[in-house]
Motif scaffolding. Structure first.
Motif, mmCIF file in Angstrom:
data_model
loop_
_atom_site.group_PDB
_atom_site.id
_atom_site.type_symbol
_atom_site.label_atom_id
_atom_site.label_comp_id
_atom_site.label_asym_id
_atom_site.label_seq_id
_atom_site.Cartn_x
_atom_site.Cartn_y
_atom_site.Cartn_z
ATOM 1 N N GLU A 1 -7.785 2.657 4.233
ATOM 2 C CA GLU A 1 -7.214 1.327 3.996
ATOM 3 C C GLU A 1 -5.850 1.196 4.634
ATOM 4 O OE1 GLU A 1 -6.811 -2.590 2.593
ATOM 5 O OE2 GLU A 1 -8.540 -1.274 2.941
ATOM 6 N N ARG A 2 -5.050 2.235 4.484
ATOM 7 C CA ARG A 2 -3.708 2.177 5.099
ATOM 8 C C ARG A 2 -3.814 2.083 6.620
ATOM 9 N NH1 ARG A 2 0.450 4.458 7.408
ATOM 10 N NH2 ARG A 2 2.554 4.129 6.557
ATOM 11 N N LYS B 1 0.819 -1.199 0.000
ATOM 12 C CA LYS B 1 0.000 0.000 0.000
ATOM 13 C C LYS B 1 0.858 1.255 0.000
ATOM 14 C CE LYS B 1 -3.735 2.466 0.303
ATOM 15 N NZ LYS B 1 -4.576 2.640 -0.900
ATOM 16 N N PRO C 1 -4.431 12.177 -2.131
ATOM 17 C CA PRO C 1 -4.866 10.838 -1.729
ATOM 18 C C PRO C 1 -6.324 10.843 -1.319
ATOM 19 C CG PRO C 1 -2.786 11.383 -0.704
ATOM 20 C CD PRO C 1 -3.282 12.646 -1.334
ATOM 21 N N ARG C 2 -6.994 9.827 -1.773
ATOM 22 C CA ARG C 2 -8.397 9.759 -1.452
ATOM 23 C C ARG C 2 -8.608 9.334 0.002
ATOM 24 N NH1 ARG C 2 -10.700 5.956 -6.034
ATOM 25 N NH2 ARG C 2 -8.815 4.837 -5.392
ATOM 26 N N ASP D 1 1.045 4.095 -3.024
ATOM 27 C CA ASP D 1 0.814 5.512 -2.765
ATOM 28 C C ASP D 1 2.001 6.344 -3.188
ATOM 29 O OD1 ASP D 1 -1.650 4.838 -1.767
ATOM 30 O OD2 ASP D 1 -1.077 4.981 0.349
ATOM 31 N N GLN E 1 -10.527 7.082 1.079
ATOM 32 C CA GLN E 1 -10.602 5.620 1.233
ATOM 33 C C GLN E 1 -9.221 4.981 1.282
ATOM 34 O OE1 GLN E 1 -12.893 4.286 -2.097
ATOM 35 N NE2 GLN E 1 -11.214 4.556 -3.556
ATOM 36 N N ASP E 2 -8.247 5.596 0.577
ATOM 37 C CA ASP E 2 -6.879 5.065 0.631
ATOM 38 C C ASP E 2 -6.299 5.254 2.021
ATOM 39 O OD1 ASP E 2 -7.073 4.330 -2.002
ATOM 40 O OD2 ASP E 2 -6.139 6.185 -2.750
ATOM 41 N N LYS E 3 -6.582 6.414 2.594
ATOM 42 C CA LYS E 3 -6.085 6.636 3.952
ATOM 43 C C LYS E 3 -6.708 5.641 4.927
ATOM 44 C CE LYS E 3 -5.171 11.600 3.479
ATOM 45 N NZ LYS E 3 -5.506 12.950 3.986
#
Length: 481
Positions: free
Chosen positions: A381-382, A344, A374-375, A348, A377-379
């Motif tokens: 997920e991380r 991940k 960064p979206r 990114d 949802q990416d944050k």
């Protein structure tokens, strides 16, 4: 063909030599007579029992017995003839008679059941001379034993005594002494010229004691009859004392079975509980039964210790196996979470990296592309992956702590088991290892520690007595001294 014949001859010669060299079993023969139902005298209530019990006792210790109950003159002569033939070259021959007997002119006679002894003619032709019994015994090459429980009070002496005044013969009470011969044992139920008791029980006092002592293995014949003497003397309050005459050059044992001491010497180091239980059952009153019970207790405790240790080992092995499986799954989960988080982070980083500058004149500022932020949802997920990794690491730490706790629990259980079974190691006398505030060495250990040391030393001393020490336990025993 000649060579084959010679070879066969040599083989036969060798086999015959081996057969001659092989030790032959000892031959023991006995004649046992019990006369009770006298036709011309009062019956004797115990003589039949005496003879039967004596015959059974002799058969039990290896004698071939010729026995007879209520024999007349012809029957006694036939039994003595058969016995004399069997006694030829026997290693031991024994004669036992229970019934009426008396002495006449210094010679002893045994009375058949139909005898009418009213005068010297009846003595000569209706009774059996004891001298004939001695002759039969002398056919044996080994030990000769003559046992006479025949000094009963009988009416024949009174009848003969009435004629004594008018005839030139003498009549005495009981039996006259017998001239002993080399290799012979002669035992009278009472002293010569005395009368023996018939007894109020199943047997006469003399035969009851003799049968009882024959059943005891390892008694030399002189010792056996001395014990019979004492038993009869005690049983009759000193009124009857058996008389014994021996002329043996060596020891002889009626009962050649192993004694309790012989058996214990052979099995004392055995680790088989069944062998020790059999010894205790066979010799419950033996001096060595205490040692046998002690060793049996040690073996059973050791068996319980081994069984419990094996059970604990299996239980802890299963728990460790489950724990290791959990640890392996947790480690796999941690690695997976770390890899997912690394991928991940790498994705990114690639997404936000600047593109290579274009060749040629720079485009207008308004036309330069701007990297997207960064979206959310990416944050998220991380953050989830980071939490998963942290959770896995926390799980691994918890499993490691549980593993350490399991090892400590196993050690504590084993120490408690060893302490309960009295097999704890002795404490070290090293003073440098004493914690602060401990008592000086001169004052000794605390009372509780003294109890543990005493129990440990007692166990070690017991093992030492039974010859069950290892090099490690010998060193521990040295600290007990």
């Amino acid at each position: 063909m000649i060579k084959v014949a010679r070879l066969c001859g040599l083989i036969l010669l060798l086999l015959s030599g081996l057969a001659m060299a092989a030790p032959q079993p000892e031959r023991r023969v006995a004649l046992v007579i019990g006369n009770s139902s006298y036709r011309n005298a009062p019956a004797l209530p115990n003589t039949v029992n005496d003879a039967r019990d004596m015959a059974a006792a002799l058969v039990k210790v290896g004698f071939e017995v010729v026995d007879g109950i209520d024999l007349d003159k012809r029957g006694m002569d036939a039994a003595l003839t058969r016995f004399a033939r069997l006694a030829q070259d026997a290693d031991a021959a024994m004669f036992y008679f229970a019934g009426h007997g008396f002495q006449f002119n210094g010679e002893n006679y045994l009375v058949p059941v139909e005898a009418r002894v009213e005068d010297e003619i009846g003595v000569q032709y209706e009774t059996m001379r004891l001298a004939d019994v001695v002759t039969a015994l002398n056919f044996a090459k080994g030990v000769k034993i003559m046992v006479l429980d025949a000094c009963r009070n009988n009416p024949f002496v009174g009848l003969l005594a009435k004629r004594q005044a008018t005839r030139g013969f003498s009549v005495g009470s009981g039996l006259a002494p017998v001239q002993r011969a080399q290799g012979m044992v002669i035992a009278y139920a009472t002293q010569a010229n005395d009368v023996a008791a018939d007894g109020a029980g199943r047997n006469s006092p003399f035969t009851a004691a003799l049968v009882r002592e024959i059943d005891q293995p390892g008694l030399e014949v002189a010792t056996l009859f001395r014990r019979v003497q004492k038993s009869v003397y005690d049983a009759t309050g000193g009124r009857q004392t058996p008389e014994l005459s021996l002329s043996l050059l060596g020891d002889f044992y009626l009962n050649r079975e192993e004694t309790d001491a012989d058996v214990w010497r052979r099995i004392r180091a055995s680790n088989e509980a069944g062998v020790l239980k059999a010894f205790i059952q066979r010799y419950p009153t033996s001096f060595f039964a205490i040692d046998a019970r002690t060793r049996l207790d040690l073996i059973e405790r050791r068996f319980l210790e081994t069984a419990e240790r094996d059970k604990l080992a299996r239980e802890f092995a299963e728990r460790e196996r489950v724990l290791l499986e959990r640890l392996e799954r947790a480690e796999q989960g941690r690695r997976q979470a770390a890899e997912d988080l690394a991928r991940k982070d790498q994705g990114d980083a690639v997404a936000v990296a600047p593109s290579a500058p274009p060749v040629g004149p720079a485009p207008p500022a308004a036309s330069v592309p701007i990297a997207p932020a960064p979206r959310a949802q990416d944050k998220a997920e991380r953050a989830r992956l980071a939490d998963e990794l942290a959770r896995r690491e926390t799980e691994l730490a918890a499993i490691a702590t549980e593993k350490q706790r399991l090892a400590e629990e196993r050690q504590a259980v084993e120490q408690a088991l060893a302490a309960r079974l009295g097999a704890m190691a002795m404490p070290s006398p090293d003073r440098s290892a004493q914690p602060a505030g401990a008592l000086p060495a001169s004052e000794g250990p605390a009372p509780a520690a003294k109890g543990r040391i005493s129990a440990g030393c007692a166990e070690l001393l017991l093992r030492a007595q039974l010859g069950d020490l290892t090099p490690a336990t010998r060193e521990q025993l040295r600290l007990c001294r």
